[in-house]
Design an enzyme around this catalytic site. Structure first.
Site, mmCIF file in Angstrom:
data_model
loop_
_atom_site.group_PDB
_atom_site.id
_atom_site.type_symbol
_atom_site.label_atom_id
_atom_site.label_comp_id
_atom_site.label_asym_id
_atom_site.label_seq_id
_atom_site.Cartn_x
_atom_site.Cartn_y
_atom_site.Cartn_z
ATOM 1 N N VAL A 133 11.917 1.688 3.829
ATOM 2 C CA VAL A 133 11.145 0.530 4.269
ATOM 3 C C VAL A 133 10.303 0.087 3.089
ATOM 4 O O VAL A 133 9.991 0.859 2.189
ATOM 5 C CB VAL A 133 10.256 0.849 5.491
ATOM 6 C CG1 VAL A 133 11.105 1.091 6.723
ATOM 7 C CG2 VAL A 133 9.368 2.055 5.234
ATOM 8 N N SER A 134 9.902 -1.193 3.083
ATOM 9 C CA SER A 134 9.317 -1.792 1.891
ATOM 10 C C SER A 134 7.848 -1.472 1.688
ATOM 11 O O SER A 134 7.342 -1.543 0.574
ATOM 12 C CB SER A 134 9.508 -3.316 1.916
ATOM 13 O OG SER A 134 10.879 -3.631 1.934
ATOM 14 N N THR A 135 7.122 -1.137 2.745
ATOM 15 C CA THR A 135 5.690 -0.879 2.610
ATOM 16 C C THR A 135 5.302 0.335 3.442
ATOM 17 O O THR A 135 6.039 0.765 4.337
ATOM 18 C CB THR A 135 4.849 -2.077 3.090
ATOM 19 O OG1 THR A 135 5.045 -2.250 4.506
ATOM 20 C CG2 THR A 135 5.249 -3.358 2.363
ATOM 21 N N GLN A 194 5.178 -0.648 7.158
ATOM 22 C CA GLN A 194 6.394 -1.033 7.865
ATOM 23 C C GLN A 194 6.961 0.152 8.635
ATOM 24 O O GLN A 194 6.984 1.287 8.150
ATOM 25 C CB GLN A 194 7.426 -1.565 6.872
ATOM 26 C CG GLN A 194 8.604 -2.271 7.531
ATOM 27 C CD GLN A 194 9.506 -2.928 6.498
ATOM 28 O OE1 GLN A 194 9.158 -3.023 5.332
ATOM 29 N NE2 GLN A 194 10.666 -3.372 6.925
#
Length: 204
Positions: free
Chosen positions: A10-12, A15
């Site tokens: 996941v990007s962050t 998230q």
């Protein structure tokens, strides 16, 4: 049959990875063999992914939810696919695209069709990210035109800032005390100090 693994990205930090994790569980991937990175795909410095690749051995099986979990662009996805399937001898299953299952069609025709599908999907994934970035840039530009301000709000100094500076310059106030009274961070204090001195010069 080798070991079954799963990979999630996941990007962050904020998230949620539950959708990917649930898909891997439904594919019977052991919980202890699921590797997770909460980091942007802007680079490939992803610790869990690196650990996973080191563990992979011939005849292992790797599940991922979607093809863009492997990389940030067309070239990177293709390269990671080659490393895992060719160099490591590991099968990959892309759950969102059943055609991308290297356990099937290992003859020449099957491999050719799988490579074609991979190229198309890699291009689509990269193109979609480019479209998202463009839409974000357009949205930010439109918001700025409407007067929306981005970033941290500016910290205004105390109304007594000139007096605080004067006392500090005269040696009646220590620098830490001047910072505390002004309510500013050191970098902001110096920036406001420069602005104040410029204002003084312009009035002379």
């Amino acid at each position: 049959m080798g070991t079954i693994y799963g990979y999630i990205r996941v990007s962050t930090q904020e998230q949620n990875e539950d959708r990917q994790r649930l898909a891997l569980r439904e594919a019977a991937v052991p919980e202890g063999n699921i590797f997770l990175d909460k980091q942007s795909g802007k680079d490939f410095e992803r610790p869990s992914y690196k650990r996973l690749v080191k563990k992979l051995k011939p005849d292992d099986l790797l599940y991922i939810k979607s093809i863009d979990r492997l990389g940030r662009n067309y070239e990177e996805i293709q390269n990671q696919w080659r490393v895992i399937t060719k160099e490591k001898g590991v099968d990959i299953v892309v759950l969102d695209m059943p055609l991308l299952d290297t356990r099937r069609g290992k003859d020449l025709v099957g491999t050719f069709l799988s490579d074609i599908v991979l190229q198309v999907l890699s291009f689509v994934a990269e193109n979609e990210r480019a479209n998202i970035r463009q839409r974000q840039a357009e949205g930010i530009a439109a918001a700025k035109k409407r007067g929306v301000r981005f970033g941290r709000p500016s910290v205004e100094p105390s109304t007594d800032f000139p007096k605080i500076v004067a006392a500090w310059e005269a040696g009646r106030l220590s620098f830490p005390d001047a910072l505390e009274r002004s309510g500013l961070a050191q970098a902001t204090f110096y920036r406001r100090l420069r602005e104040l001195r410029l204002t003084r010069k312009s009035k002379k």
